[in-house]
Design a protein around this motif. Structure first.
Motif, mmCIF file in Angstrom:
data_model
loop_
_atom_site.group_PDB
_atom_site.id
_atom_site.type_symbol
_atom_site.label_atom_id
_atom_site.label_comp_id
_atom_site.label_asym_id
_atom_site.label_seq_id
_atom_site.Cartn_x
_atom_site.Cartn_y
_atom_site.Cartn_z
ATOM 1 N N VAL A 1 13.289 -20.444 15.636
ATOM 2 C CA VAL A 1 14.691 -21.030 15.062
ATOM 3 C C VAL A 1 14.120 -22.543 14.921
ATOM 4 N N GLU A 2 14.093 -23.276 15.930
ATOM 5 C CA GLU A 2 13.728 -24.642 15.901
ATOM 6 C C GLU A 2 12.357 -24.964 14.913
ATOM 7 N N ASP A 3 11.491 -24.488 15.055
ATOM 8 C CA ASP A 3 10.174 -24.742 14.235
ATOM 9 C C ASP A 3 10.277 -24.442 12.884
ATOM 10 N N HIS A 4 11.433 -23.514 12.504
ATOM 11 C CA HIS A 4 11.385 -23.246 11.032
ATOM 12 C C HIS A 4 12.674 -23.773 10.728
ATOM 13 N N ALA A 5 13.556 -24.690 11.405
ATOM 14 C CA ALA A 5 14.781 -24.996 10.919
ATOM 15 C C ALA A 5 15.678 -24.084 10.353
ATOM 16 N N THR A 6 15.597 -23.205 11.062
ATOM 17 C CA THR A 6 16.695 -21.644 10.397
ATOM 18 C C THR A 6 18.101 -22.254 10.327
ATOM 19 N N PHE A 7 18.666 -22.940 10.943
ATOM 20 C CA PHE A 7 20.069 -23.105 10.725
ATOM 21 C C PHE A 7 20.244 -24.245 9.767
ATOM 22 N N GLU A 8 19.293 -25.245 9.757
ATOM 23 C CA GLU A 8 19.408 -26.021 8.499
ATOM 24 C C GLU A 8 19.208 -25.231 6.818
ATOM 25 N N LEU A 9 18.383 -24.215 6.992
ATOM 26 C CA LEU A 9 18.011 -23.475 5.970
ATOM 27 C C LEU A 9 19.281 -22.693 5.627
ATOM 28 N N LEU A 10 20.168 -22.342 6.650
ATOM 29 C CA LEU A 10 21.128 -21.458 6.394
ATOM 30 C C LEU A 10 22.395 -22.330 5.834
ATOM 31 N N GLY A 11 22.168 -23.646 6.126
ATOM 32 C CA GLY A 11 23.228 -24.455 5.609
ATOM 33 C C GLY A 11 24.365 -24.763 6.718
ATOM 34 N N VAL A 12 24.036 -24.671 8.174
ATOM 35 C CA VAL A 12 24.735 -24.961 9.140
ATOM 36 C C VAL A 12 24.168 -25.891 10.049
ATOM 37 N N GLU B 1 0.796 -1.210 0.052
ATOM 38 C CA GLU B 1 -0.047 0.079 0.048
ATOM 39 C C GLU B 1 0.989 1.442 0.000
ATOM 40 N N LEU B 2 2.023 1.089 0.761
ATOM 41 C CA LEU B 2 2.793 2.288 0.512
ATOM 42 C C LEU B 2 3.891 2.487 -0.553
ATOM 43 N N GLY B 3 3.504 1.647 -1.753
ATOM 44 C CA GLY B 3 4.013 1.729 -2.867
ATOM 45 C C GLY B 3 5.426 0.739 -3.210
ATOM 46 N N VAL B 4 5.572 -0.131 -2.377
ATOM 47 C CA VAL B 4 6.726 -0.960 -2.512
ATOM 48 C C VAL B 4 6.182 -2.200 -3.376
ATOM 49 N N THR B 5 7.153 -2.472 -4.271
ATOM 50 C CA THR B 5 6.663 -4.086 -5.010
ATOM 51 C C THR B 5 7.146 -4.851 -4.162
ATOM 52 N N THR B 6 6.459 -5.815 -3.539
ATOM 53 C CA THR B 6 6.865 -6.833 -2.597
ATOM 54 C C THR B 6 7.264 -8.103 -3.182
ATOM 55 N N PRO B 7 8.148 -8.805 -2.337
ATOM 56 C CA PRO B 7 8.486 -10.133 -2.679
ATOM 57 C C PRO B 7 7.377 -11.143 -2.795
ATOM 58 N N SER B 8 7.730 -12.182 -3.407
ATOM 59 C CA SER B 8 6.628 -13.389 -3.576
ATOM 60 C C SER B 8 6.426 -13.723 -2.086
ATOM 61 N N TRP B 9 5.241 -14.405 -1.892
ATOM 62 C CA TRP B 9 5.005 -15.213 -0.686
ATOM 63 C C TRP B 9 6.116 -16.094 -0.330
ATOM 64 N N GLU B 10 6.543 -16.938 -1.469
ATOM 65 C CA GLU B 10 7.243 -18.018 -0.986
ATOM 66 C C GLU B 10 8.565 -17.386 -0.773
ATOM 67 N N SER B 11 9.286 -16.294 -1.539
ATOM 68 C CA SER B 11 10.468 -15.653 -1.081
ATOM 69 C C SER B 11 10.464 -15.046 0.131
ATOM 70 N N ALA B 12 9.513 -14.502 0.508
ATOM 71 C CA ALA B 12 9.272 -13.599 2.001
ATOM 72 C C ALA B 12 9.344 -14.657 2.998
ATOM 73 N N VAL B 13 8.639 -15.919 2.925
ATOM 74 C CA VAL B 13 8.483 -16.813 3.821
ATOM 75 C C VAL B 13 10.200 -17.246 4.134
ATOM 76 N N THR B 14 10.756 -17.699 3.041
ATOM 77 C CA THR B 14 12.170 -18.159 3.291
ATOM 78 C C THR B 14 13.087 -17.157 3.950
ATOM 79 N N SER B 15 12.862 -15.817 3.420
ATOM 80 C CA SER B 15 13.705 -14.750 4.169
ATOM 81 C C SER B 15 13.424 -14.572 5.722
ATOM 82 N N TYR B 16 12.195 -14.629 5.701
ATOM 83 C CA TYR B 16 11.582 -14.564 7.153
ATOM 84 C C TYR B 16 12.459 -15.740 7.903
ATOM 85 N N LYS B 17 12.180 -16.794 7.563
ATOM 86 C CA LYS B 17 12.774 -17.995 8.381
ATOM 87 C C LYS B 17 14.353 -17.812 8.683
ATOM 88 N N GLN B 18 14.994 -17.478 7.524
ATOM 89 C CA GLN B 18 16.455 -17.236 7.484
ATOM 90 C C GLN B 18 17.097 -16.067 8.531
#
Length: 262
Positions: A251-262, A203-220
């Motif tokens: 972090v545990e719910d979303h496997a953050t460390f695994e998603l970051l490859g560590v 609404e503030l004029g930003v072209t937002t990321p896709s939902w899939e990309s946003a969820v991944t970024s959130y988890k990371q």
């Protein structure tokens, strides 16, 4: 950085912040003085980790963050040296031995040994810092836990801008949601909160990321807040413990460390 924020950025921001009547800076030494309004006298309520943060209050805070992010989205001024990313330097803070001592305190109780591993926590922070800066950047508050939020009749605002920096919107959003909400509340509301933030950004004029990309970024980006609270040394344990546990469970719910490859 906080003084530069109040001098150079605060006058034009739509984000709710304490009013500033004076900024003094000594460029050579980096010393600064700020005179800010008395929030208690202004009938504002300072919050902390013991305050029951509702999803509705979190949603209102995320709208404030959306204003900050939208008005600085991919702005050339973000590449001024004082707004450089903090993640790489923060990842070097403390030795692994000292970080492990802190994680072994009661603040880490209830989290798995793998989540409480200083080596892994630092590796996740470093991996987060290595993610490419190719996606649009914005100005981040950088420290969006409950203790840096105040509430007013008009809604919440943000204080303590010492970690202001450029980076991914998800750093502020993931840190905020995971640190302020109790685990059950977060599990029930986090995707609605994320969707609401993205809607406000649009609404503030930003072209937002896709939902899939946003969820991944959130988890990371959950790794950022977890590292900050794992290494916290001077905040009382009664505030550190609930904050770290909340983020750790996310972090545990979303496997953050695994998603970051560590």
């Amino acid at each position: 950085s906080e003084a530069r924020f109040y001098r150079d950025c605060a006058p034009s921001t739509m984000t709710r912040i304490p009013a500033c009547s004076y900024v003094g800076m000594e460029e050579g030494s980096g010393s600064s003085i700020l005179i800010l309004e008395d929030l208690t006298a202004a009938a504002a309520t300072p919050l902390d980790a013991l305050h029951h943060f509702t999803p509705e209050l979190s949603a209102a805070t995320l709208r404030q963050l959306a204003h900050l992010h939208a008005e600085t989205w991919d702005d050339a001024r973000l590449y001024e040296p004082w707004l450089g990313p903090r993640i790489p330097s923060l990842a070097q803070y403390l030795t692994n031995e000292r970080l492990q001592e802190l994680l072994d305190r009661p603040r880490g109780d209830g989290l798995s040994p793998a989540t409480r591993s200083a080596t892994r926590v630092r590796a996740a922070m470093k991996a987060l810092g290595r993610l490419p800066e190719s996606s649009p950047r914005c100005m981040l508050h950088g420290d969006t836990h409950a203790g840096n939020i105040f509430d007013t009749k008009a809604g919440p605002g943000l204080l303590d801008w010492q970690l202001v920096q450029r980076g991914s919107w998800a750093t502020d959003v993931a840190y905020h949601i995971s640190s302020v909400l109790e685990t059950d509340d977060r599990r029930q509301s986090e995707w609605d909160l994320l969707a609401g933030y993205l809607h406000c950004l649009g609404e503030l004029g930003v072209t937002t990321p896709s939902w899939e990309s946003a969820v991944t970024s959130y988890k990371q980006n959950l790794a950022y807040g977890f590292f900050l609270w794992a290494m916290t040394q001077f905040t009382p344990e009664e505030l550190t413990t609930p904050t770290l546990r909340r983020i750790g469970r996310a972090v545990e719910d979303h496997a953050t460390f695994e998603l970051l490859g560590v």
